[in-house]
Design an enzyme around this catalytic site. Structure first.
Site, PDB file in Angstrom:
ATOM      1  N   ASP A  62       0.836  -1.209   0.000  1.00  0.00           N
ATOM      2  CA  ASP A  62       0.000   0.000   0.000  1.00  0.00           C
ATOM      3  C   ASP A  62       0.870   1.259   0.000  1.00  0.00           C
ATOM      4  O   ASP A  62       0.359   2.376  -0.126  1.00  0.00           O
ATOM      5  CB  ASP A  62      -1.016  -0.005   1.154  1.00  0.00           C
ATOM      6  N   LYS A  83      -1.257  -9.404   2.820  1.00  0.00           N
ATOM      7  CA  LYS A  83      -0.476  -8.951   3.986  1.00  0.00           C
ATOM      8  C   LYS A  83      -1.327  -7.974   4.782  1.00  0.00           C
ATOM      9  O   LYS A  83      -2.040  -7.156   4.198  1.00  0.00           O
ATOM     10  CB  LYS A  83       0.829  -8.286   3.546  1.00  0.00           C
ATOM     11  N   GLU A 127       9.479  -4.295  10.092  1.00  0.00           N
ATOM     12  CA  GLU A 127       9.859  -2.999   9.503  1.00  0.00           C
ATOM     13  C   GLU A 127      10.416  -2.060  10.565  1.00  0.00           C
ATOM     14  O   GLU A 127       9.897  -1.982  11.688  1.00  0.00           O
ATOM     15  CB  GLU A 127       8.644  -2.340   8.818  1.00  0.00           C
TER      16      GLU A 127
HETATM   17  O1  KIV Z   1       3.575  -1.125   1.547  1.00  0.00           O
HETATM   18  C1  KIV Z   1       4.725  -1.556   1.473  1.00  0.00           C
HETATM   19  O2  KIV Z   1       5.476  -1.308   0.518  1.00  0.00           O
HETATM   20  C2  KIV Z   1       5.190  -2.411   2.561  1.00  0.00           C
HETATM   21  C3  KIV Z   1       6.665  -2.696   2.617  1.00  0.00           C
HETATM   22  C4  KIV Z   1       7.325  -1.486   3.133  1.00  0.00           C
HETATM   23  C5  KIV Z   1       6.957  -3.888   3.422  1.00  0.00           C
HETATM   24  O3  KIV Z   1       4.432  -2.804   3.369  1.00  0.00           O
END
Ligand code: KIV
Length: 286
Positions: free
Chosen positions: A49, A118, A187
């Site tokens: 996102d 995710k 993260e």
């Molecule tokens: O949204 C994204 O790009 C992510 C990564 C930073 C893991 O969640």
């Protein structure tokens, strides 16, 4: 005649099985063309996102709508053939209840063809992760710095630099692994904590700003290509594509203004113009 065997896509259990083995490689991808370039080199592509900030100019990932994730997710699936595609559940699409999370995650899976979703959150998302995985939706979790909580955290703040913070984050990892997540993104996390979680957690940890101690790494593609105006300390810029684009655009603008572009080789002549026909070897049309 050679018959090419179709390449089998990597699936969530293949990623889970890589715990403690060869490092897992991943990058974000938001559209079909880049997915095609990255596909042979990564184990999974994340339709993050972060596309809200990188592609659409939002200040954070909070405003990103589910339909936008689905549109980009489907493009990345179409552009790839071998890597697992994981699509982020955006803010507001899953936190309220396991039911809502299932309804929206099922839409993402059906409408994009991705292999997993995710979602952000540790202990508080345990019940939801369990509910989804029990019903056929592979879940990658995301703990530590969770950008969708930027307003609660008061900014994008590195996690676990004080030992007092460790217990809660370690508990997050334990709960989501027990709930059935097949891997977890760590993260913005202090190296010592990332190492402890990677050692104790039975599922692969995918680091972004969480050190080499993790089972794999992910970066936002535009950051590592040198296309982002500002990047955090943990990003290594492997190229300077922003400079290359600017140089190309400057040359294009100069050529247009000087009437050097388009030249004859970029121009369609009449079919009966013999002198032009002999020059057309580089053209795709006539
Ligand atoms: O949204 C994204 O790009 C992510 C990564 C930073 C893991 O969640």
């Amino acid at each position: 005649m050679s018959i090419q065997k179709p390449v089998k896509r990597i699936a969530a259990p293949d990623i889970a099985a890589r715990k403690g083995g060869e490092p897992i490689v991943s990058l974000t991808a938001y559209h079909a063309h880049t997915a095609r370039i990255l596909d042979p080199h990564v184990d999974f592509l994340l339709v993050g996102d972060s596309l809200g900030m990188v592609m659409h100019g939002f200040e954070s990932t909070v405003p990103v709508p589910l339909d936008l994730m689905i549109m980009h997710g489907a493009a990345v699936v179409r552009g790839s053939s071998q890597s697992l595609v994981v699509v982020d559940m955006p803010f507001g699409s899953y936190e309220e209840s396991p039911n809502l999370a299932f309804r929206n995650a099922a839409r993402v899976m059906k409408e994009t063809g991705c292999g997993a979703v995710k979602l952000e959150g540790g202990s508080r998302m345990g019940e939801t992760v369990h509910y989804l995985t029990e019903r056929g939706i592979p879940v990658m979790a995301h703990i530590g710095l969770t950008p969708q909580s930027v307003h609660v955290m008061g900014g994008f703040k590195t996690q676990g630099r004080e030992r007092a913070e460790w217990a809660a984050i370690e508990e997050d990892a334990r709960v989501i692994a027990e709930a059935g997540a097949f891997s977890v993104v760590l993260e913005g996390m202090a190296e010592l904590l990332a190492a402890r979680i990677t050692r104790s957690c039975p599922i692969p940890t995918i680091g972004i700003g969480a050190s080499v101690e993790c089972d794999g790494q992910i970066l936002v593609l535009e950051d590592m290509l040198g296309l982002s105006p500002r990047v955090p300390k943990f990003v290594k810029e492997f190229a300077q594509i922003g400079d290359a684009i600017e140089g190309a655009v400057r040359s294009y603008a100069d050529d247009v203004r000087a009437r050097r572009f388009p030249a004859s080789e970029h121009t369609y002549a009449m079919k009966d113009d013999k002198s032009a026909a002999t020059k057309k070897t580089k053209m795709t049309g006539s």
